[in-house]
Enzyme design. Structure first.
Site, PDB file in Angstrom:
ATOM      1  N   HIS A  98      37.390   8.525  33.888  1.00 32.77           N
ATOM      2  CA  HIS A  98      37.331   9.946  33.558  1.00 32.77           C
ATOM      3  C   HIS A  98      35.897  10.473  33.697  1.00 32.77           C
ATOM      4  O   HIS A  98      34.944   9.699  33.667  1.00 32.77           O
ATOM      5  CB  HIS A  98      37.847  10.194  32.143  1.00 32.77           C
ATOM      6  CG  HIS A  98      37.060   9.455  31.110  1.00 32.77           C
ATOM      7  ND1 HIS A  98      35.784   9.850  30.732  1.00 32.77           N
ATOM      8  CD2 HIS A  98      37.333   8.337  30.418  1.00 32.77           C
ATOM      9  CE1 HIS A  98      35.326   9.009  29.834  1.00 32.77           C
ATOM     10  NE2 HIS A  98      36.240   8.068  29.619  1.00 32.77           N
ATOM     11  N   ASP A 397      36.353   3.255  31.394  1.00 35.16           N
ATOM     12  CA  ASP A 397      35.389   2.215  31.779  1.00 35.16           C
ATOM     13  C   ASP A 397      35.927   0.819  31.487  1.00 35.16           C
ATOM     14  O   ASP A 397      35.757  -0.099  32.279  1.00 35.16           O
ATOM     15  CB  ASP A 397      34.035   2.433  31.095  1.00 35.16           C
ATOM     16  CG  ASP A 397      34.148   2.592  29.585  1.00 35.16           C
ATOM     17  OD1 ASP A 397      35.277   2.563  29.052  1.00 35.16           O
ATOM     18  OD2 ASP A 397      33.104   2.738  28.918  1.00 35.16           O
TER      19      ASP A 397
END
Ligand SMILES: *[C@@H]1O[C@H](CO)[C@@H](O)[C@H](O)[C@H]1NC(C)=O
Ligand SMILES: *[C@@H]1O[C@H](CO)[C@@H](O)[C@H](O)[C@H]1NC(C)=O
Ligand SMILES: *[C@@H]1O[C@H](CO)[C@@H](O)[C@H](O)[C@H]1NC(C)=O
Ligand SMILES: *[C@@H]1O[C@H](CO)[C@@H](O)[C@H](O)[C@H]1NC(C)=O
Length: 517
Positions: A98, A397
């Protein structure tokens, strides 16, 4: 002393760069992303990370942090869609992290950073598609939404951002990603026609608004004004995108081993410990409380948005806010980031994370491999179920870092905001007679109408950079041979067997269900 002076110099350089990039984004707008960077680093919240053989010179912590921010300010030179002539693009698998988000944690006794999460084409950083993107999201009711996704906001929309909310910077980062991919795959290679069918596009996201919104922004950049009614957005329940294959006890034990290593490394870092003590004193909170609030996450937001670092609020602080030392400083932030860089280096050397990563990333890689193989073998004439030729996974992540590590991508760093990892599937020029046999890797093509995988190839790109020949499965391939690209067969063998050699196993089942000492 010498080390200290050097460090101060680095800080000054970092600060200058920060001011520069910040003012640049206000002065002019250039559409498309920054040049891909070699390395960037994450927050301590997440354990994570990759694995590097050849040591590039370590960048200083703050310059490196600028890469992590990924402020949209420059033209990107990406190599997605580059292939030898006569190769046909069959499909593209994209995993993204994102975009820029508001912190997940707040630092006790300080004011939260003031960031506006409403979208406005007049505010920087902006994008030519931003206004039409906002209008298009209002029509989202026409799309098909899996599980709880329908109830998530399709745009960030709070004048003071909520915790973890995607910012306008994050939206712009992914509009730009989408445009880069559009240029590479639609304009140049016509991956999808205007009347693409619902099955040709697959979009998956976790149940967080920031991943959903990031995925939609990328998709919009890729296909502006896409037809909602043909789109189904599916939800992945696990951040690992492991679908129905999440059960893997050994994976968790490798992760615990890695976290233990990380804990020992952190507590042995006296400079870091002293810094936390100082910061806690400034704010008038217990050191333990401060540490638990993961201050680097909030400080990253201050840093990436060019906001002054937070100061102690009058109440409860030992020093008055305006007095010197009552604010957190870039120096303290740099110490935390320096420790994160050290931690990453040690992590690579210890190799514990890679074992975790192989098991964490397998289900996603396996699904991608299966899809690619089906497309490669696809019967062109018979009407069968179509496979997605564009598969987008909008993730975190902690999703992407294991995939990178499992692939052995030594040069990739901790995934920055709006990082993108792309797998391309290509078919070589049609084979005929002798020539075909040579180019096809020995075996002749399968029965008529049903293709083999011999003449199909993969490319792997990270933030626009071609890392195919850095991957564990194609490092040995001679790219100057008859096959200038990496054979799909290499990737399939790696995902189905070879990747488990690092944990002394030959399959996912075996690796997951064996005792880990
Ligand atoms: C863009 O910002 C990055 C940091 O995010 C910086 O390293 C780079 O130099 C900047 N590029 C330009 C052209 O300003
Ligand atoms: C954002 O929120 C405001 C106030 O709640 C509302 O009026 C506006 O329509 C929303 N905008 C979008 C694009 O959802
Ligand atoms: C991997 O994909 C194959 C299909 O090609 C499937 O049968 C198998 O169950 C998958 N394995 C895992 C662990 O996801
Ligand atoms: C794999 O086997 C080797 C040799 O037997 C051993 O040194 C290594 O620790 C094993 N690795 C794992 C992950 O079990």
């Amino acid at each position: 002393m010498l080390a200290r002076n050097r460090f101060i110099l680095l800080l000054v350089v970092g600060a200058v760069l920060a001011v520069l990039s910040y003012s640049l984004q206000y002065l002019h707008f250039i559409p498309i992303n920054p040049v891909p960077e070699e390395r960037s680093h994450g927050k301590s919240r997440k354990r994570v990370n990759p694995v590097i053989h050849t040591e590039p010179p370590e960048p200083d912590p703050l310059t490196d942090t600028l890469r992590y921010c990924n402020i949209p300010n420059s033209t990107e030179h990406s190599t997605e869609g580059h292939s030898p002539p006569d190769y046909k693009l069959l499909s593209v698998h994209v995993m993204i992290r994102h975009g820029d988000r508001y912190p997940l944690y707040s630092i006790p006794k300080t004011k939260r950073p003031s960031v506006d999460c409403t979208l406005s084409a007049k505010r920087r950083p902006s994008h030519p598609l931003l206004s039409s993107f906002i209008s298009h999201m209002a029509l989202g009711g026409r799309g098909h939404w899996d599980a709880s996704l329908a109830s998530l906001p399709r745009l960030p929309n709070h004048s003071q951002c909520e915790l973890g909310e995607l910012t306008q910077t994050g939206v712009v980062q992914h509009l730009r990603n989408g445009q880069v991919l559009r240029q590479a795959y639609m304009t140049r290679h016509k991956l999808l026609s205007d009347d693409w069918s619902a099955r040709q596009v697959s979009v998956e996201t976790t149940g967080k608004s920031r991943t959903l919104q990031s995925g939609l922004a990328l998709l919009y950049g890729f296909m502006p004004a896409f037809d909602w009614s043909r789109l189904t957005i599916r939800q992945q329940w696990s951040t690992l995108f492991c679908g129905s294959s999440c059960d893997c006890p050994a994976r968790n034990r490798y992760l615990e081993q890695e976290q233990h290593r990380q804990y020992l490394q952190r507590t042995a870092d006296t400079e870091l410990e002293l810094t936390y003590v100082t910061m806690a004193k400034v704010l008038g909170v217990a050191t333990r409380t401060l540490r638990a609030s993961n201050p680097v996450d909030a400080l990253l937001c201050h840093f990436c948005h060019g906001l002054p670092f937070p100061c102690a609020s009058a109440r409860g602080a030992q020093t008055r806010p305006q007095a010197e030392g009552a604010c957190l400083t870039p120096q303290q932030f740099a110490v935390i980031r320096r420790q994160q860089c050290d931690d990453e280096r040690e992590r690579r050397e210890a190799g514990l994370y890679r074992r975790y990563a192989v098991l964490a990333a397998h289900p996603y890689l396996n699904r991608s491999a299966t899809r690619m193989e089906r497309i490669a073998r696809g019967n062109q004439r018979r009407k069968g179920p179509e496979e997605a030729v564009l598969a987008l996974a909008s993730a975190h992540d902690i999703t992407m870092a294991p995939v990178l590590s499992a692939l052995g991508l030594e040069r990739a760093g901790f995934p920055r905001f709006a990082a993108r990892l792309v797998f391309e599937l290509w078919r070589g020029p049609e084979e005929t007679g002798e020539k075909g046999r040579r180019g096809g890797g020995g075996r002749e093509r399968k029965k008529e109408g049903k293709r083999g995988i011999e003449n199909t190839f993969v490319r792997v790109l990270y933030n626009g950079e071609d890392l195919t020949f850095d991957t564990a499965f194609c490092r040995q391939h001679d790219r100057y041979s008859a096959q200038p690209l990496c054979p799909l067969g290499n990737f399939l063998a790696f995902v189905r067997r070879d990747m488990f050699s690092i944990v002394n196993a030959t399959s996912y089942q075996q690796a997951c269900h064996r005792a880990v000492l």
